[in-house]
Design a protein around this motif. Structure first.
Motif, PDB file in Angstrom:
ATOM      1  N   ASN A  36       0.860  -1.174   0.000  1.00 50.80           N
ATOM      2  CA  ASN A  36       0.000   0.000   0.000  1.00 50.80           C
ATOM      3  C   ASN A  36       0.898   1.226   0.000  1.00 50.80           C
ATOM      4  O   ASN A  36       1.949   1.243   0.620  1.00 50.80           O
ATOM      5  N   THR A  40      -2.678   4.893  -2.036  1.00 50.55           N
ATOM      6  CA  THR A  40      -3.726   3.933  -1.675  1.00 50.55           C
ATOM      7  C   THR A  40      -4.567   4.515  -0.544  1.00 50.55           C
ATOM      8  O   THR A  40      -5.795   4.511  -0.591  1.00 50.55           O
ATOM      9  N   TRP A  57     -12.509   0.388   1.374  1.00 53.21           N
ATOM     10  CA  TRP A  57     -11.541  -0.717   1.347  1.00 53.21           C
ATOM     11  C   TRP A  57     -11.122  -1.045  -0.072  1.00 53.21           C
ATOM     12  O   TRP A  57     -10.129  -1.731  -0.281  1.00 53.21           O
ATOM     13  N   LEU A  58     -11.894  -0.544  -1.060  1.00 48.36           N
ATOM     14  CA  LEU A  58     -11.633  -0.914  -2.450  1.00 48.36           C
ATOM     15  C   LEU A  58     -10.200  -0.656  -2.924  1.00 48.36           C
ATOM     16  O   LEU A  58      -9.587  -1.546  -3.515  1.00 48.36           O
ATOM     17  N   TYR A  60      -7.565  -0.824  -1.475  1.00 42.64           N
ATOM     18  CA  TYR A  60      -6.623  -1.780  -0.918  1.00 42.64           C
ATOM     19  C   TYR A  60      -6.654  -3.121  -1.643  1.00 42.64           C
ATOM     20  O   TYR A  60      -5.797  -3.965  -1.449  1.00 42.64           O
ATOM     21  N   THR A  61      -7.678  -3.312  -2.455  1.00 40.78           N
ATOM     22  CA  THR A  61      -7.792  -4.581  -3.167  1.00 40.78           C
ATOM     23  C   THR A  61      -7.403  -4.452  -4.634  1.00 40.78           C
ATOM     24  O   THR A  61      -7.285  -5.433  -5.338  1.00 40.78           O
ATOM     25  N   ILE A  62      -7.228  -3.213  -5.100  1.00 39.46           N
ATOM     26  CA  ILE A  62      -6.934  -2.989  -6.518  1.00 39.46           C
ATOM     27  C   ILE A  62      -5.437  -2.738  -6.698  1.00 39.46           C
ATOM     28  O   ILE A  62      -4.901  -1.764  -6.169  1.00 39.46           O
ATOM     29  N   ASN A  63      -4.783  -3.618  -7.407  1.00 42.13           N
ATOM     30  CA  ASN A  63      -3.339  -3.495  -7.560  1.00 42.13           C
ATOM     31  C   ASN A  63      -2.930  -2.214  -8.273  1.00 42.13           C
ATOM     32  O   ASN A  63      -1.818  -1.743  -8.094  1.00 42.13           O
ATOM     33  N   ARG A  66      -1.801   0.376  -5.953  1.00 43.76           N
ATOM     34  CA  ARG A  66      -0.755  -0.009  -5.027  1.00 43.76           C
ATOM     35  C   ARG A  66       0.579  -0.128  -5.755  1.00 43.76           C
ATOM     36  O   ARG A  66       0.627  -0.181  -6.960  1.00 43.76           O
TER      37      ARG A  66
END
Ligand SMILES: [Zn+2]
Length: 89
Positions: A36, A40, A57-58, A60-63, A66
């Motif tokens: 992160n 992020t 939270w989205l 944190y899940t999308i590369n 990041r």
């Protein structure tokens, strides 16, 4: 603390990629490390601001939001980062 040079390689993906290592010149696959970044957290904060707290939270899940760093599997050295276009952010 030594400044870390980040360089982007358009060949690198968000997943382990087959490359010729620029450090040891061996054809190899990379190990990836996903981190992160301030960006992020910024996008998560932005989600809260626009009233999408449930979506915070989205990022944190999308590369794409990041930092994806690649390391040579042979020599373990940092070989580059995924070129992030922030297309989802
Ligand atoms: Zn190498």
């Amino acid at each position: 603390m030594a400044a870390e040079i980040v360089y982007y390689n358009p060949e690198l993906l968000t997943t382990p990629t087959h490359i010729v290592c620029p450090k040891c010149h061996s054809p190899t696959n990379t190990n990836v490390e996903v981190k992160n970044t301030n960006k992020t957290h910024f996008f998560a904060f932005l989600m809260c601001l626009v009233g999408c707290c449930l979506c915070a939270w989205l990022p944190y899940t999308i590369n794409d939001c990041r930092a994806v760093r690649h390391y040579c599997q042979k020599c373990n050295r940092y070989v580059g980062s995924y070129k992030n276009n922030y297309r989802f952010c």
